[in-house]
Design a protein around this motif. Structure first.
Motif, short mmCIF file in Angstrom:
data_model
loop_
_atom_site.label_atom_id
_atom_site.label_comp_id
_atom_site.label_asym_id
_atom_site.label_seq_id
_atom_site.Cartn_x
_atom_site.Cartn_y
_atom_site.Cartn_z
N LYS A 55 71.42 7.07 -59.34
CA LYS A 55 70.21 7.79 -58.36
C LYS A 55 71.07 8.09 -57.31
CE LYS A 55 71.74 3.84 -55.07
NZ LYS A 55 72.13 3.81 -54.06
N THR A 56 70.22 8.78 -55.45
CA THR A 56 70.99 9.52 -55.02
C THR A 56 71.81 8.26 -53.73
OG1 THR A 56 68.89 10.48 -54.13
CG2 THR A 56 70.12 10.24 -52.42
N TYR A 57 73.49 9.10 -53.90
CA TYR A 57 74.14 8.69 -52.67
C TYR A 57 73.59 7.21 -51.17
CZ TYR A 57 77.68 6.50 -49.40
OH TYR A 57 78.78 6.87 -48.82
N ALA A 58 74.15 6.03 -51.17
CA ALA A 58 73.96 5.78 -50.00
C ALA A 58 75.33 4.83 -49.53
CB ALA A 58 72.49 4.43 -50.07
N ALA A 59 75.45 4.66 -48.27
CA ALA A 59 76.50 4.05 -47.66
C ALA A 59 77.10 3.15 -48.09
CB ALA A 59 76.29 4.11 -46.05
N ALA A 60 76.00 2.46 -48.87
CA ALA A 60 75.89 0.74 -49.32
C ALA A 60 76.79 0.77 -51.11
CB ALA A 60 74.70 -0.04 -49.61
N ASP A 61 77.04 2.14 -51.27
CA ASP A 61 77.07 2.38 -52.91
C ASP A 61 78.96 2.18 -52.23
OD1 ASP A 61 74.64 2.87 -53.85
OD2 ASP A 61 75.15 4.69 -53.39
N ALA A 66 88.37 0.52 -54.42
CA ALA A 66 89.48 1.27 -53.97
C ALA A 66 89.53 2.96 -53.42
CB ALA A 66 90.73 1.24 -55.07
N LEU A 67 88.95 3.53 -54.01
CA LEU A 67 89.48 4.90 -53.72
C LEU A 67 87.91 5.63 -54.05
CD1 LEU A 67 92.11 6.42 -56.07
CD2 LEU A 67 92.03 6.49 -53.27
N VAL A 68 87.66 6.37 -53.15
CA VAL A 68 86.10 6.88 -53.62
C VAL A 68 86.66 8.93 -53.32
CG1 VAL A 68 83.44 8.37 -52.87
CG2 VAL A 68 84.77 5.50 -52.27
N TYR A 69 85.43 9.67 -54.64
CA TYR A 69 85.66 10.99 -54.62
C TYR A 69 84.13 11.58 -54.62
CZ TYR A 69 90.33 11.43 -56.91
OH TYR A 69 92.03 10.68 -57.56
N ALA A 70 84.26 12.46 -53.15
CA ALA A 70 83.09 13.12 -53.26
C ALA A 70 83.40 14.43 -53.51
CB ALA A 70 83.03 13.06 -51.24
N CYS A 71 82.58 14.93 -54.34
CA CYS A 71 82.67 15.56 -55.60
C CYS A 71 81.00 16.21 -55.81
CB CYS A 71 82.86 15.03 -56.83
SG CYS A 71 84.49 14.68 -57.23
N THR A 72 79.63 16.10 -54.95
CA THR A 72 78.74 16.66 -54.88
C THR A 72 78.73 18.06 -54.04
OG1 THR A 72 78.05 16.23 -52.27
CG2 THR A 72 77.80 14.61 -54.33
N ALA A 83 83.34 10.09 -44.30
CA ALA A 83 82.75 9.24 -42.69
C ALA A 83 82.81 8.06 -43.93
CB ALA A 83 82.19 10.03 -42.28
N ASP A 84 81.86 7.67 -44.10
CA ASP A 84 81.53 6.44 -44.54
C ASP A 84 82.40 5.03 -45.49
OD1 ASP A 84 78.55 6.67 -43.85
OD2 ASP A 84 77.93 7.25 -45.98
N ALA A 85 83.29 6.31 -46.68
CA ALA A 85 84.53 5.38 -46.96
C ALA A 85 86.08 5.26 -45.69
CB ALA A 85 84.91 6.81 -47.69
N ARG A 86 85.48 5.73 -44.65
CA ARG A 86 86.54 5.59 -43.48
C ARG A 86 86.42 4.22 -43.12
NH1 ARG A 86 86.97 11.05 -43.44
NH2 ARG A 86 89.21 11.94 -44.89
N ARG A 87 84.84 4.54 -42.69
CA ARG A 87 84.55 2.82 -41.80
C ARG A 87 84.64 2.15 -42.51
NH1 ARG A 87 80.79 6.45 -39.83
NH2 ARG A 87 78.79 6.52 -41.24
N ARG A 88 85.06 2.29 -43.60
CA ARG A 88 85.16 0.78 -44.95
C ARG A 88 87.03 0.61 -45.15
NH1 ARG A 88 80.52 -1.25 -47.38
NH2 ARG A 88 78.49 -0.49 -47.27
N ASN A 93 88.87 11.37 -50.96
CA ASN A 93 88.77 12.63 -51.92
C ASN A 93 87.66 13.56 -51.28
OD1 ASN A 93 88.80 14.83 -53.40
ND2 ASN A 93 90.55 15.01 -52.81
N VAL A 94 87.70 14.48 -50.38
CA VAL A 94 86.89 15.36 -50.84
C VAL A 94 87.19 16.63 -50.89
CG1 VAL A 94 85.11 16.79 -49.66
CG2 VAL A 94 86.25 15.07 -48.12
N CYS A 95 86.30 16.60 -52.65
CA CYS A 95 86.72 17.65 -54.03
C CYS A 95 87.10 19.01 -52.64
CB CYS A 95 85.94 17.81 -55.05
SG CYS A 95 86.30 16.62 -56.01
#
Length: 139
Positions: A55-61, A66-72, A83-88, A93-95
């Protein structure tokens, strides 16, 4: 500047957003650490035994990770994920963009219970890989 840390990832939920070469590389690095990896992207072409969400990414995902990698392949989307991860209060990690990352992935040499990690604060990845190679040769 990044502080070298050892994180216990066993059974931690990790979200990788994107399904390109960078995402595949993160999966290869993370699979040794027994994390619960989820891959999220509209299209996932490579095979993996990890959970896939097409699916397409949404902040609710981001819920419950515990950790998120932004690899788009989309810099703007990667920064939005950060930004969405930091709010939570989720480390992200932004690849290929250490300036927008809370952590970076080092070049790791692991043998048994021992690990050596090398990084250059995200400024010279190839040099980090060469150093890891030298450590492998020495050991």
């Amino acid at each position: 500047m990044f502080l070298p840390l050892g994180l216990n990832l066993k059974n931690k939920k990790i979200l990788i957003v994107g399904a390109g070469a960078a995402a595949a590389q993160k999966i290869r690095a993370l699979k040794k650490y027994k994390a619960q990896i989820t891959l999220l992207a509209p299209e996932i072409k490579f095979r993996t035994n990890y959970k896939k969400i097409k699916k397409t990414y949404a902040a609710a995902d981001l819920a419950d990770y515990a950790l998120v990698y932004a690899c788009t392949n989309d810099r703007k989307l990667n920064r939005q994920i950060a930004a969405d991860a930091r709010r939570r209060n989720i480390l992200v990690n932004v690849c290929d963009d250490p300036r927008h990352s809370d952590f970076i992935s080092p070049a790791i040499y692991k043998r048994g219970i021992m690990s050596a990690a090398v990084f250059s604060d995200g400024r010279d990845v190839r040099r980090s890989l060469r150093w890891r190679g030298r450590i492998r040769e020495i050991l």
